[in-house]
Design a protein around this motif. Structure first.
Motif, mmCIF file in Angstrom:
data_model
loop_
_atom_site.group_PDB
_atom_site.id
_atom_site.type_symbol
_atom_site.label_atom_id
_atom_site.label_comp_id
_atom_site.label_asym_id
_atom_site.label_seq_id
_atom_site.Cartn_x
_atom_site.Cartn_y
_atom_site.Cartn_z
ATOM 1 N N GLU A 54 -2.645 -1.479 -3.340
ATOM 2 C CA GLU A 54 -3.534 -0.290 -3.436
ATOM 3 C C GLU A 54 -2.359 1.013 -3.390
ATOM 4 O O GLU A 54 -1.310 1.070 -3.046
ATOM 5 N N LYS A 77 -6.898 -1.393 -6.249
ATOM 6 C CA LYS A 77 -7.428 -0.331 -5.662
ATOM 7 C C LYS A 77 -6.743 1.164 -5.995
ATOM 8 O O LYS A 77 -5.596 1.202 -5.127
ATOM 9 N N CYS A 135 -6.980 -1.820 -12.337
ATOM 10 C CA CYS A 135 -8.060 -1.105 -11.073
ATOM 11 C C CYS A 135 -9.492 -1.771 -11.255
ATOM 12 O O CYS A 135 -10.102 -1.487 -12.306
ATOM 13 N N LYS A 142 0.776 -1.139 -0.048
ATOM 14 C CA LYS A 142 0.136 0.112 0.223
ATOM 15 C C LYS A 142 0.986 1.116 -0.191
ATOM 16 O O LYS A 142 1.802 1.387 0.836
#
Length: 498
Positions: A278, A314, A340, A256
Motif C-alpha cells: 500500500e 493499493k 494497482c 505500507k
C-alpha cells in the motif's frame, strides 16, 4: 412541652438507600481484575476519588497500573503558572509515594511543560521504568504566556535503554541521545514536533529491532530513513520539515508507506520498497520557489515515486500529486504500468487534476475497483492555482479517442463529505465516461452516509447527481447507481435504479 416529630423517610427514600447499599456491596465484591480494568478508563485523579466508595476501594487506586495525568485545553494554565507547576509536582510526588503497583502498564502525561518540571518528570519516568512499563504517551507542549518560557522537555538518557517499552508516542520533546538505543520490545513509535539528525535516526531504528509501525509528524533535521529490519511494516511521514532537501527512503521489507501532509522540503525519493503493498501519496510541497520553474521538477518527483511504487496493489493519490502530473507536457508524462487494482483519488473542486488522474487510470491495466473522495475545496497549493489549463472542457477530454476502455473495472465508489454541485463537475464527467466505456461495470455507489448531518450536501442535490448519471448511456446493461445518505432529512436511505 410539645414533642417535635421528625419526618420519617418515605418508602421511595428507603428503596433508594437500599439500592445504594446493594451497589456498594457489589462494588466490594468485584474481582481485582475488573477494578483495574475500570481504572484503565479513568485519569489518576479520577481513580483516587474512588477511595470514597468503600473501605476496600480506599487504597485500591494505589495498585492502579495505569498512570494518567492529562489536562483539557480549557483548563490549562495561562498566567498563574507557578500554581500549576506546584500542582503537577504534587501529583508526581503522590504517585511516587503512594503507588504500590508491581507493574505499570501505561503512563500518559499530557500537560504544558516548564523547565523547572524536568527533574520531577524524570523521576516519574524512572519510577515507570523500574516498574517495567509498556506504554508511554507524552505531550509536553510549551506554554504560551509571557511568564511561561518556551522550553522543551529533554528525554532522559535512561529512557532510551528501557527494554520493556512496547508503545511510545511523544509530542514536543527533545531527543538528545548519548550512546546506543535499546528498545528491544518497542513495536509502535509516534514522534511529533521533534528535531533530530540522521545519526539519531540511525540509532532509533537500529535500537528498535522489532519495531512494526513508525510515524514522524512535523519532524525535521534528518535526510535519510534506512530500514533493514524485516519487522517494520508501516512508515508514515506527515508534513516533513527539512527545507529544500529530499527525504530519501530505503525500506525493502516495508508493507505500507504514507507520505502525507504539507511538507516544506523538496520532496521524497524512494530507493527501495520492493515488498510494498500500500502507498498513500497525499502530500503537498509548499516551499517558496518560482511556480513556473518547478512544475517539471514536481512532475518528475511524482513520476519517480510511481515508478518505484508501480507494484503496489493499493494506491492513494492526493489532489496535489494529480495536479502536478496534469501540468506536465503530455510527451513527458509517460508512466510505468501500474499493478494497482484498487486506487483511491482525492479530487479537488476543479479540473486541474483530471488529466493526471486519467493518465494513472490508463496506466493501470489491473484496475478492478475505483474510489473517489470529493472535496468542496479548490486546489490547496497556492503555487498551482494560476497554472491550470484555461477553458478546460472535461466532457471533450474524456470523450477523446485516445481514452481507453477499462474492461476489468466492476465497482466505482464516490465518497462525498458535503461538497456542493459545483465540486461534482470533475467526477460527473468521469463517471459518464466510465458508464459508456466499461463493459464489466456493475455498480456506481455514491456514499454520503459518513457526512456530518449539519454540513452534508442537500439530499436533493445528490438525487440530481444520480439522475444525471442514470440518464447517461451505459455500456454494461447490469450497471447500477446506488445513492446512500444519512437518514436525517432524506426521504429514503437508498435510491436505486438498475
Amino acid at each position: 412541652m410539645d414533642r417535635i416529630e421528625l419526618p420519617r423517610p418515605s418508602d421511595d427514600q428507603d428503596e433508594t438507600r437500599d439500592h445504594q447499599n446493594q451497589c456498594l456491596v457489589l462494588l466490594d465484591q468485584l474481582p481485582d481484575a475488573i477494578i483495574l480494568h475500570i481504572f484503565s478508563f479513568l485519569t489518576t485523579t479520577e481513580s483516587i476519588k474512588t477511595s470514597v466508595l468503600s473501605k476496600r476501594w480506599r487504597s485500591t487506586w494505589t495498585s492502579n497500573p495505569y498512570i494518567t495525568f492529562s489536562l483539557p485545553v480549557d483548563k490549562r494554565p495561562k498566567r498563574n503558572s507557578k500554581n500549576f507547576i506546584h500542582f503537577t509536582e504534587a501529583f508526581i510526588d503522590t504517585v511516587l509515594s503512594f503507588w504500590t503497583t508491581i507493574k505499570v502498564k501505561r503512563l500518559l502525561f499530557d500537560v504544558p511543560f516548564h523547565a523547572s518540571m524536568q527533574s520531577s518528570i524524570d523521576r516519574l519516568l524512572q519510577f515507570a521504568v523500574r516498574h517495567n512499563f509498556e506504554e508511554l504517551s507524552m505531550t509536553l507542549s510549551s506554554g504560551r504566556s509571557s511568564s511561561w518560557p518556551l522550553t522543551v522537555y529533554v528525554l532522559p538518557h535512561f529512557l532510551f535503554r528501557c527494554t520493556t517499552l512496547v508503545s511510545f508516542r511523544v509530542i514536543c520533546c527533545c531527543f538528545l541521545m548519548i550512546g546506543a538505543v535499546n528498545w528491544s520490545s518497542l513495536k509502535i513509535l509516534r514522534i511529533e514536533f521533534a528535531d533530530f539528525d540522521d545519526d539519531a535516526m540511525i540509532r532509533l531504528l537500529s535500537g528498535s529491532p522489532v519495531l512494526e509501525s513508525l510515524e514522524l509528524k512535523f519532524c525535521q533535521g534528518f535526510k535519510h530513513i534506512r530500514v533493514e529490519s524485516r519487522a517494520l511494516k508501516e512508515l508514515v511521514i506527515d508534513s516533513h520539515g527539512t527545507r529544500s532537501l529530499i527525504l530519501e527512503i530505503w525500506a525493502p521489507y516495508l508493507l505500507k508507506l504514507r507520505l502525507v501532509g504539507n511538507s516544506v522540503g523538496a520532496g521524497f525519493k524512494v530507493h527501495e520498497a520492493s515488498s510494498l503493498v500500500e502507498a498513500d501519496l497525499n502530500f503537498d510541497l509548499t516551499y517558496a520557489l518560482d511556480a513556473f520553474g518547478r512544475v517539471r521538477a514536481h512532475g518528475d518527483l511524482v513520476k519517480g515515486l510511481l515508478q518505484r511504487l508501480h507494484h503496489v496493489t493499493k494506491l492513494v493519490m492526493g489532489s496535489w500529486c494529480l495536479q502536478v502530473l496534469s501540468l506536465m507536457d503530455t510527451r513527458e508524462l509517460r508512466l510505468p504500468s501500474l499493478e494497482c487494482r484498487h486506487p483511491t483519488f482525492l479530487i479537488a473542486a476543479d479540473h486541474k487534476g483530471v488529466p493526471g488522474l486519467a493518465k494513472i487510470l490508463e496506466s493501470s491495466p489491473c484496475l478492478e475497483k475505483l474510489f473517489l473522495q470529493l472535496t468542496c475545496k479548490h486546489s490547496s497549493s497556492w503555487s498551482l492555482q494560476n497554472l491550470g489549463r484555461p477553458n478546460f472542457d472535461a466532457e471533450e477530454f474524456w470523450n477523446s479517442p485516445k481514452r481507453r476502455i477499462y474492461r476489468r473495472l466492476t465497482h466505482v465508489k464516490v465518497v462525498d463529505p458535503g461538497a456542493n454541485l459545483l465540486a461534482w463537475e470533475p467526477a460527473l464527467s468521469m463517471l459518464k465516461f466510465l458508464l459508456q466505456n466499461t463493459p464489466s461495470l456493475d455498480e456506481i455507489a455514491i456514499n454520503s452516509a459518513n457526512s456530518n448531518p449539519s454540513k452534508a450536501i442537500h439530499p436533493w442535490v445528490l438525487l440530481k447527481v444520480a439522475r444525471i448519471i442514470l440518464s447517461h448511456a451505459r455500456c454494461s446493461p447490469s450497471a447500477k447507481v446506488i445513492l446512500k445518505y444519512p437518514s436525517q432529512g432524506c426521504p429514503s436511505k437508498r435510491a436505486r435504479k438498475s
